[in-house]
Scaffold this active site. Sequence first.
Site, PDB file in Angstrom:
ATOM      1  N   GLU A 275     -10.478   0.139  -5.175  1.00 23.41           N
ATOM      2  CA  GLU A 275      -9.432  -0.647  -4.537  1.00 23.41           C
ATOM      3  C   GLU A 275      -9.972  -1.986  -4.057  1.00 23.41           C
ATOM      4  OE1 GLU A 275      -5.906   0.014  -1.206  1.00 23.41           O
ATOM      5  OE2 GLU A 275      -7.274   1.649  -1.719  1.00 23.41           O
TER       6      GLU A 275
ATOM      7  N   CYS B 158      -5.186   5.650  -4.187  1.00 26.11           N
ATOM      8  CA  CYS B 158      -4.461   4.397  -3.975  1.00 26.11           C
ATOM      9  C   CYS B 158      -3.034   4.618  -4.458  1.00 26.11           C
ATOM     10  CB  CYS B 158      -5.134   3.259  -4.750  1.00 26.11           C
ATOM     11  SG  CYS B 158      -4.200   1.712  -4.724  1.00 26.11           S
ATOM     12  N   GLY B 159      -2.083   4.526  -3.541  1.00 30.16           N
ATOM     13  CA  GLY B 159      -0.700   4.864  -3.877  1.00 30.16           C
ATOM     14  C   GLY B 159      -0.094   3.982  -4.946  1.00 30.16           C
TER      15      GLY B 159
ATOM     16  N   ASN C  11      -7.305  -4.249  -8.365  1.00 29.84           N
ATOM     17  CA  ASN C  11      -7.553  -2.812  -8.251  1.00 29.84           C
ATOM     18  C   ASN C  11      -7.795  -2.268  -9.655  1.00 29.84           C
ATOM     19  OD1 ASN C  11      -6.645  -2.469  -5.300  1.00 29.84           O
ATOM     20  ND2 ASN C  11      -4.879  -3.449  -6.244  1.00 29.84           N
TER      21      ASN C  11
ATOM     22  N   CYS D   9       0.864  -1.178   0.000  1.00 30.95           N
ATOM     23  CA  CYS D   9       0.000   0.000   0.000  1.00 30.95           C
ATOM     24  C   CYS D   9       0.894   1.219   0.000  1.00 30.95           C
ATOM     25  CB  CYS D   9      -0.920  -0.011   1.218  1.00 30.95           C
ATOM     26  SG  CYS D   9      -1.914   1.479   1.365  1.00 30.95           S
TER      27      CYS D   9
END
Length: 327
Positions: free
Chosen positions: A219, A228-229, A201, A77
């Site tokens: 996600e 969302c990184g 995702n 994450c």
Amino acid sequence: MELEIIKCHGSGNDFLIIDEITNNYTFSEIQRAEIAKALCSRETELGADGILYLQKSDHADGVMRVFNTDGSEASMCGNGLRCAARYICGLLGKKEAIIETMKADLHVSEQENIFPDVTTFQVEISPVSFSLKDLPLILDQETLLNEKVSELSEELKFTAVAVPNPHLIAMVEEKHLQGDFQGELSSKLNGPNKWFPDGVNVSFVKSISKGNIYVRTFERGVGFTNACGTAMSASTLVTCLLGLNNLEEKVNVYNNGGMVQCIAHKYEDGYKIDLIGNATFMYRAGVTIDMDDYSFTTGPKADFGEQVSYGKLQSEVKQFLDTNMKG
């Protein structure tokens, strides 16, 4: 059981930090999942996209494990890693560290603030794989790079990439960001389906101009999130491979929770991405949780006073998107 948590966020993607490094907490794997489901529920006063369990490592500066709101564990994450990086670096009195995640040990470092008074960290996003077996995605081919999959959409082209968690990315126009299609497709691919046995995702990406993109992500294990990184990182790399942006150059990535910057790098053995953005601490609180039924009560919240500065960043992002997203 008495717990202390820190509520934090990266680009509005919010988490609860539970420090197992300095506290004598002992959880079974089932308990970790159930605690995440209980504390992260948006029907409670805490509510979050997931829990970051921070643990000691036998070879790195710390371990980050991420449990989603549905109790599933994520392999990585990016937004959470920035928050974990800030906490672990602060704990150790360091400006940079190595954090162990499920698939890799990743370098993290404090950076010049991305916006005035917004604490900023850079984290490494890797490993990167375009092999469908690494997502996994069940198709009769080895990779999916900006191609149509008619059973998913007759119009959009998709790219599949693992970083290391799985992402399905489509370059879209403004019209595709309206309506319900992304949500319907994402729900389909995260329920029983023949393509993604472990879910995926799903990101819709709009190129705004050279060096500027917008990413919206459904996600896995969470649903639509502010950001969302790993999705923003993977999306940046995809735009570079499509010639919309350049490798080794910063790309501003806008999202519903704010913005980050990403730099995609190519090496002889593949790619990695630097993700640069806020690591904002919101408040600290004590939680008393019943480990039989996972009901809980929350004590007074000690506010860090950082959200005002981040709110100013969000206002500038909203103004930019309102001006530049049409067309």
